[in-house]
Design an enzyme around this catalytic site. Structure first.
Site, PDB file in Angstrom:
ATOM      1  N   ASN A 154       2.034  -5.240  -3.173  1.00  0.00           N
ATOM      2  CA  ASN A 154       0.625  -5.532  -2.883  1.00  0.00           C
ATOM      3  C   ASN A 154      -0.125  -4.238  -2.593  1.00  0.00           C
ATOM      4  O   ASN A 154       0.359  -3.395  -1.837  1.00  0.00           O
ATOM      5  CB  ASN A 154       0.595  -6.438  -1.638  1.00  0.00           C
ATOM      6  CG  ASN A 154      -0.769  -7.032  -1.359  1.00  0.00           C
ATOM      7  OD1 ASN A 154      -1.385  -7.631  -2.246  1.00  0.00           O
ATOM      8  ND2 ASN A 154      -1.248  -6.881  -0.130  1.00  0.00           N
ATOM      9  N   HIS A 162     -10.558  -5.767  -2.361  1.00  0.00           N
ATOM     10  CA  HIS A 162     -11.629  -5.553  -1.375  1.00  0.00           C
ATOM     11  C   HIS A 162     -12.736  -4.760  -2.076  1.00  0.00           C
ATOM     12  O   HIS A 162     -12.583  -3.564  -2.319  1.00  0.00           O
ATOM     13  CB  HIS A 162     -11.103  -4.749  -0.181  1.00  0.00           C
ATOM     14  CG  HIS A 162     -10.072  -5.489   0.615  1.00  0.00           C
ATOM     15  ND1 HIS A 162     -10.360  -6.637   1.315  1.00  0.00           N
ATOM     16  CD2 HIS A 162      -8.757  -5.253   0.813  1.00  0.00           C
ATOM     17  CE1 HIS A 162      -9.268  -7.070   1.924  1.00  0.00           C
ATOM     18  NE2 HIS A 162      -8.276  -6.242   1.631  1.00  0.00           N
ATOM     19  N   GLU A 203      -6.414 -10.597  -1.295  1.00  0.00           N
ATOM     20  CA  GLU A 203      -7.235 -10.358  -0.094  1.00  0.00           C
ATOM     21  C   GLU A 203      -8.702 -10.255  -0.479  1.00  0.00           C
ATOM     22  O   GLU A 203      -9.449  -9.430   0.074  1.00  0.00           O
ATOM     23  CB  GLU A 203      -6.789  -9.069   0.614  1.00  0.00           C
ATOM     24  CG  GLU A 203      -5.311  -9.056   0.967  1.00  0.00           C
ATOM     25  CD  GLU A 203      -4.868  -7.789   1.700  1.00  0.00           C
ATOM     26  OE1 GLU A 203      -5.739  -7.019   2.167  1.00  0.00           O
ATOM     27  OE2 GLU A 203      -3.656  -7.586   1.803  1.00  0.00           O
ATOM     28  N   GLU A 231       0.793  -1.233   0.000  1.00  0.00           N
ATOM     29  CA  GLU A 231       0.000   0.000   0.000  1.00  0.00           C
ATOM     30  C   GLU A 231       0.826   1.284   0.000  1.00  0.00           C
ATOM     31  O   GLU A 231       0.603   2.168   0.823  1.00  0.00           O
ATOM     32  CB  GLU A 231      -0.956  -0.006   1.206  1.00  0.00           C
ATOM     33  CG  GLU A 231      -1.866  -1.213   1.203  1.00  0.00           C
ATOM     34  CD  GLU A 231      -2.776  -1.303   2.426  1.00  0.00           C
ATOM     35  OE1 GLU A 231      -2.704  -0.413   3.296  1.00  0.00           O
ATOM     36  OE2 GLU A 231      -3.553  -2.262   2.505  1.00  0.00           O
ATOM     37  N   ASP A 283     -12.444 -10.010  -0.937  1.00  0.00           N
ATOM     38  CA  ASP A 283     -13.755 -10.077  -0.283  1.00  0.00           C
ATOM     39  C   ASP A 283     -14.681  -9.093  -0.988  1.00  0.00           C
ATOM     40  O   ASP A 283     -14.227  -8.087  -1.542  1.00  0.00           O
ATOM     41  CB  ASP A 283     -13.696  -9.860   1.238  1.00  0.00           C
ATOM     42  CG  ASP A 283     -13.035  -8.575   1.676  1.00  0.00           C
ATOM     43  OD1 ASP A 283     -12.809  -7.678   0.835  1.00  0.00           O
ATOM     44  OD2 ASP A 283     -12.741  -8.445   2.876  1.00  0.00           O
TER      45      ASP A 283
HETATM   46  O1  9MR Z   1      -7.967  -7.892   8.272  1.00  0.00           O
HETATM   47  C1  9MR Z   1      -6.995  -7.135   8.967  1.00  0.00           C
HETATM   48  C2  9MR Z   1      -7.597  -6.598  10.251  1.00  0.00           C
HETATM   49  O2  9MR Z   1      -7.850  -7.664  11.151  1.00  0.00           O
HETATM   50  C3  9MR Z   1      -6.655  -5.598  10.880  1.00  0.00           C
HETATM   51  O3  9MR Z   1      -7.285  -4.986  11.984  1.00  0.00           O
HETATM   52  C4  9MR Z   1      -6.245  -4.563   9.871  1.00  0.00           C
HETATM   53  C5  9MR Z   1      -5.223  -3.626  10.479  1.00  0.00           C
HETATM   54  O4  9MR Z   1      -4.584  -2.847   9.560  1.00  0.00           O
HETATM   55  O5  9MR Z   1      -5.668  -5.173   8.744  1.00  0.00           O
HETATM   56  C6  9MR Z   1      -6.573  -5.995   8.082  1.00  0.00           C
HETATM   57  O6  9MR Z   1      -5.970  -6.524   6.920  1.00  0.00           O
HETATM   58  C7  9MR Z   1      -5.615  -5.568   5.928  1.00  0.00           C
HETATM   59  C8  9MR Z   1      -4.367  -6.068   5.242  1.00  0.00           C
HETATM   60  O7  9MR Z   1      -3.362  -6.330   6.161  1.00  0.00           O
HETATM   61  C9  9MR Z   1      -3.897  -5.092   4.189  1.00  0.00           C
HETATM   62  N1  9MR Z   1      -4.934  -4.743   3.265  1.00  0.00           N
HETATM   63  C10 9MR Z   1      -6.193  -4.329   3.857  1.00  0.00           C
HETATM   64  C11 9MR Z   1      -6.681  -5.389   4.848  1.00  0.00           C
HETATM   65  C12 9MR Z   1      -8.048  -5.031   5.377  1.00  0.00           C
HETATM   66  O8  9MR Z   1      -8.008  -3.845   6.101  1.00  0.00           O
END
Ligand code: 9MR
Length: 471
Positions: A205, A242, A271, A163, A273
Site C-alpha cells: 500500500n 489522497h 484511502e 509506504e 479523499d
Molecule cells: O488518518 C490517519 C491519522 O489519523 C493519523 O494521525 C495518521 C498518523 O500517521 O495516519 C493517518 O492515516 C494515514 C494512513 O495510515 C497511511 N496513509 C496516509 C494516511 C493519512 O495520513
C-alpha cells in the site's frame, strides 16, 4: 456502442443462461433487474465490488457516524487502531482492544475488514523506533506474525507493508530503520503474513503511486513484477489516493490501475479523499470511481473517513459527507457512477472467470416461504464469483400491509458480507439476518419490493432459507 452497464447486464444474463438449470432460470427471469443501488455499498456490489471507509474507534459512540457508516459501507479499515504502535505498545505486549472494537463492529454489521498496517516506517512504537539491524528484523517479523495470526480468518486484505518508497524522482526505497535491515525486508514481511493468515489477501500500500509517469509508481510496479516473477506471496496493491490541488487525480489513473492489475494482482483504492468542494470535487471523485470500474481486478474503493469533520485533513473537506452527515455533491457523483456499472470483478485471485461452479448446484429449496403474515419472500440468484454470490429476496404483499420483516438464514461456513436496499440486524451467531425496510414498509396488495445481499460461501453454495412476516 454499449454502455458498461449494458455490457455488465449482458454478462450477468449470459452467466445465468450458461450455467443454471431451467427451473432456476424461470425464477431468475421472473424477477426484474435489481434497482439501481441506493447506497454506495449496494451500487458497488452490483459489479462485485466493495465500498469501504476508514473507521475511528473513538467515534463508534456517535450515532450519526455509525448510521452513515453502517448504511453506506461494507468494507472497514481501522484508521489508526491496528497500526504497530497501537497493537504492540510495549515489546511482547499486545493491546487488541481498539482494533477488536472496530473488527467486532464491522463483523457484527456484516462487513469485511481491511487490515492496516503490519509493517511501516511510521507509527512504530517507541521501543521499535530505536531498533536497527537483525534485532529489528526479528521484532518486525514477530509483529507481523502475531498480529496476522490473532486476526486470522477475519481480514479480507492486509496492508502488509505501507509506504516503503521515496517520493521524488529517484525511484528508491525510503530510507528507514526497516529498510536498513536489508532490501528483502518487504518480501520477508509478506512471507510471514502468508504463513500467519493464508486466507487474507496480502497488499502493498502506498501514496503518490497514481500517476503512471511518476518514478515512484514505476518503482512499486517493478517491485510487484519482481515479486510475482519470484513467487513472493503478494495478491494486491493498494493505492491510497489522497488527492488535492497540488496532487490532482491524474488523467492516466486508469492506465496505472490496469497496468498493475495486468501483473496478476488485485488493485484497491484504499484511502481515497480529495480536497475541494462542489462540482470540481465531485468530478474528480467520479473520475476515480470510473477508473476503478473499468478495471476488472479493481475490487473496491475505500474512502478515508465518513464526514469531512472526521478527516485527518478536515480543513480540506475531502470526503463524501459534510460535518452534519449530509450527502455532498461528491457523494451523488460517486453513487451515480457506481450505478453506471462497470467491468464485473472476475473471480478474485483467480484470473480465469468461472461464473458457475460445476458440481456445486445450489439446493433449490426452499425458494419460497408462504410467510407467517400476509407476505411472501422469494429468492433469486444473482452474480456468482469464486468466493461469493449475490442473492435477491423479493417481498410480495398478499394483502395490504403496513410493514414487513424477512429473515435470511445462511448456514456455516457461509457468511453474509454485504446487503442493500434494507436495514439489516443480525443474531448472535451471525447466521440469521433480519431485514427490515429502510423507510416505510407499507405495500399495497400484490406490490413487491426487493433487497439484496452477498454471501461469502466458503465452499457451500446452498441457498439461504427465508421467512417473511407482515405487520
Ligand atoms: O488518518 C490517519 C491519522 O489519523 C493519523 O494521525 C495518521 C498518523 O500517521 O495516519 C493517518 O492515516 C494515514 C494512513 O495510515 C497511511 N496513509 C496516509 C494516511 C493519512 O495520513
Amino acid at each position: 456502442m454499449t454502455t458498461p452497464r449494458q455490457r455488465y447486464r449482458r454478462g450477468r444474463l449470459a452467466a445465468a443462461f450458461g450455467g443454471l438449470a431451467a427451473a432456476t432460470l424461470a425464477v431468475t427471469l421472473a424477477v426484474p433487474a435489481a434497482a439501481a443501488g441506493s447506497t454506495l455499498q449496494a451500487a458497488a456490489a452490483e459489479s462485485g465490488r466493495y465500498f469501504g471507509t476508514a473507521i475511528a474507534a473513538s467515534r463508534l459512540n456517535d450515532g450519526t457516524y455509525t448510521t452513515i457508516a453502517n448504511r453506506e459501507f461494507n468494507m472497514i479499515t481501522a484508521e489508526n487502531e491496528m497500526k504497530m504502535d497501537a497493537m504492540q505498545p510495549s515489546r511482547g505486549q499486545f493491546n487488541w482492544s481498539s482494533g477488536d472494537r472496530i473488527v467486532n463492529w464491522a463483523r457484527q454489521n456484516g462487513k469485511q475488514v481491511r487490515g492496516h498496517a503490519l509493517a511501516w516506517h511510521s507509527q512504530q512504537p517507541g521501543w521499535m523506533q530505536n531498533m536497527e539491524g537483525s534485532a529489528l528484523r526479528t521484532a518486525m517479523l514477530d509483529h507481523v506474525t502475531q498480529v496476522a495470526s490473532y486476526y486470522r480468518g477475519k481480514i479480507y486484505a492486509w496492508d502488509v507493508v505501507n509506504e516503503a518508497f521515496d517520493d521524488g524522482s529517484s525511484g528508491a526505497r525510503r530510507n528507514s530503520n526497516l529498510q536498513r535491515t536489508g532490501n528483502d525486508w518487504i518480501e520477508a514481511a509478506f512471507r510471514a503474513a502468508r504463513a500467519a493468515d493464508p486466507g487474507a489477501k496480502l497488499c502493498y500500500n502506498d501514496y503518490n503511486t497514481d500517476n503512471w509517469q511518476h518514478a515512484k509508481t514505476q518503482a512499486v510496479y517493478n517491485m510487484v513484477k519482481d515479486f510475482k516473477a519470484r513467487g513472493v506471496p503478494i495478491d494486491c496493491v493498494g493505492f491510497q489516493a489522497h488527492f488535492n490541488s497540488g496532487n490532482p487525480v491524474p488523467s492516466n489513473y486508469h492506465t496505472t490501475l490496469q497496468n498493475f492489475a495486468d501483473l496478476g494482482v488485485d488493485v484497491q483504492i484504499t484511502e481515497l479523499d480529495i480536497e475541494g468542494s462542489g462540482s470540481s470535487q465531485a468530478q474528480q471523485y467520479q473520475g476515480v470511481v470510473q477508473a476503478c470500474l473499468a478495471v476488472a481486478r479493481c475490487t473496491g474503493i475505500t474512502v478515508w473517513g465518513v464526514r469531512d469533520t472526521d478527516s485527518w485533513r478536515a480543513n480540506g473537506t475531502p470526503l463524501l459527507f459534510d460535518g452534519s452527515g449530509n450527502k455532498k455533491a461528491a457523494y451523488t457523483s460517486v453513487l451515480n457512477q457506481l450505478n453506471q456499472g462497470g467491468t464485473p470483478v472476475p473471480n478474485p485471485g483467480n484470473p480465469t472467470p468461472t461464473p458457475t461452479q460445476p458440481g456445486t448446484t445450489p439446493t433449490p429449496t426452499p425458494t419460497q416461504n408462504p410467510g407467517t403474515g400476509s407476505c411472501t419472500a422469494t429468492y433469486s440468484e444473482g452474480q456468482k464469483w469464486n468466493d461469493r454470490f449475490n442473492g435477491t429476496v423479493t417481498i410480495r404483499a398478499n394483502g395490504a400491509i403496513s410493514g414487513w420483516s424477512s429473515t435470511v438464514t445462511v448456514r456455516q461456513p457461509q457468511r453474509i458480507i454485504a446487503t442493500w436496499n434494507g436495514s439489516p440486524t443480525w443474531d448472535a451467531s451471525g447466521n440469521v439476518m433480519t431485514m427490515r425496510p429502510s423507510g416505510s414498509g407499507a405495500l399495497a396488495a400484490g406490490q413487491t419490493v426487493s433487497f439484496g445481499f452477498t454471501v461469502q460461501h466458503n465452499g457451500d453454495w446452498t441457498w439461504p432459507t427465508l421467512t417473511c412476516s407482515a405487520s
